[in-house]
Scaffold this active site. Sequence first.
Site, PDB file in Angstrom:
ATOM      1  N   ASP A 193       0.722  -1.287  -0.203  1.00 60.71           N
ATOM      2  CA  ASP A 193      -0.069  -0.105   0.149  1.00 60.71           C
ATOM      3  C   ASP A 193       0.994   1.422   0.148  1.00 60.71           C
ATOM      4  OD1 ASP A 193      -2.150  -1.677  -0.031  1.00 60.71           O
ATOM      5  OD2 ASP A 193      -2.510  -1.554   2.057  1.00 60.71           O
ATOM      6  N   ARG A 217       0.071   2.611  16.430  1.00 56.43           N
ATOM      7  CA  ARG A 217      -0.180   3.687  15.303  1.00 56.43           C
ATOM      8  C   ARG A 217      -0.192   5.061  15.860  1.00 56.43           C
ATOM      9  NH1 ARG A 217       0.902   0.177  12.555  1.00 56.43           N
ATOM     10  NH2 ARG A 217      -0.434  -0.989  10.846  1.00 56.43           N
ATOM     11  N   ASP A 234      -7.015   1.542  10.954  1.00 56.31           N
ATOM     12  CA  ASP A 234      -5.680   2.434  10.962  1.00 56.31           C
ATOM     13  C   ASP A 234      -5.936   3.889  10.490  1.00 56.31           C
ATOM     14  OD1 ASP A 234      -4.262   0.497  12.322  1.00 56.31           O
ATOM     15  OD2 ASP A 234      -3.235  -0.312  10.613  1.00 56.31           O
ATOM     16  N   SER A 265      -1.513  -9.775   4.272  1.00 59.14           N
ATOM     17  CA  SER A 265      -0.999  -8.591   4.724  1.00 59.14           C
ATOM     18  C   SER A 265      -0.368  -8.746   6.446  1.00 59.14           C
ATOM     19  CB  SER A 265      -2.259  -7.324   4.818  1.00 59.14           C
ATOM     20  OG  SER A 265      -1.781  -6.291   5.279  1.00 59.14           O
TER      21      SER A 265
END
Length: 392
Positions: free
Chosen positions: A15, A95, A124, A173
Amino acid sequence: MSEKTVVLSFSGGLDTSICVPLLKERYGFDRVVTVAVDVGQPEEEVKMATDKGRLISDLHYTLDAKEAFVKNHIFPAIKANGSYEGYPMGTSLARPLIAEETVKIAKKEGATAIAHGCTGKGNDQLRFDFIFRLHGFEIIAPMREMNLTREWEIEYAEKHNIPVPVVKDKPWSVDENIWSRSIEGGKLEDPAYHPPEEIYHWTIAPRDGPDTPEAITIEFKLGVPVALNGVPMDGISLINKLNTIAGRHGIGRNDMVEDRILGLKARENYEHPAATVILAAHKDLERLTLTRQELAFKVGVDDKWSELAYMGLVYEPLYLALNAFIDTTQRRVNGTVDLELFKGSVRILGRSSPDALYSNDLVSFDSTTLDQAHAIGYSVFFGLQARMVQKK
């Protein structure tokens, strides 16, 4: 005119890799600065992100934030018995820190916007957006704004000669930090699909663990682990060591259907061996050192703390207030916990604390320190109203 700069939170994965050319081709930025934040990923992944960032962006930063991650996010999670819907949180804890480090670079580089590679279906995006907006930055999110699919991304990467650690037949992922490893995507999106062993890197299958149990001891001070098997360790070293020990016993796997913030249900696979063991030990030690009222009230506090941490709302006033309460309780969470690790399971063997609220003398059937006859009056009134209702 000065160059139009955007800073991209960069992992080196599919990504974020294709975001670099997209930010120039589709969004008109002259300069893309990538920022990779090390929160305990494998060294090869950090190196890959660094090398790729330097290769495909105009300027790249790699920042070591492992110590800050452990001190400011993992330790509070341990104190709060942090878990979401039954599993120890990992990705969500990292995060906000990654976002904060990205903001620092954006301010340094004079960026007009900050970009991330999050989709519009996951959590996220919200965690990053919260921090970026807090600092007043415009947010660019190509994945969700262009409604991209993973298949399209892979083909786009191939056209632009961007190497990505994903192939079409194994499109997992993976997100990894020192506390947790999550695996999703591809066939794993089918909740009925049985995950292959190849998705796990930290743990072996429990059935393949050693045939002999292993006993370990964790020491806590002020609610956080400070020593393993009698050896004092800093947080990073202790977590890494315990990840290895517990992982070889197949401890710390979760395969579950999880409720995301947006309301979507998602199939998620996790590995968190050290977290599983530490949280089990910490919770047990709390039962030895905290009062009944503290324990009962803290269950709700821990749940709410975990919900806010999962959402990434680390500047929510309630989150800060809950941390203040939790820190107060942890002043007495000191001591050691002995545990047995065996084929995917963790069992508490024993615990001790200088702050224990346990009295051998008072609880013993052979002690007369407490006069048992004093309980008779209490017993007369115990359940009085329930007895009255039954008589009627």
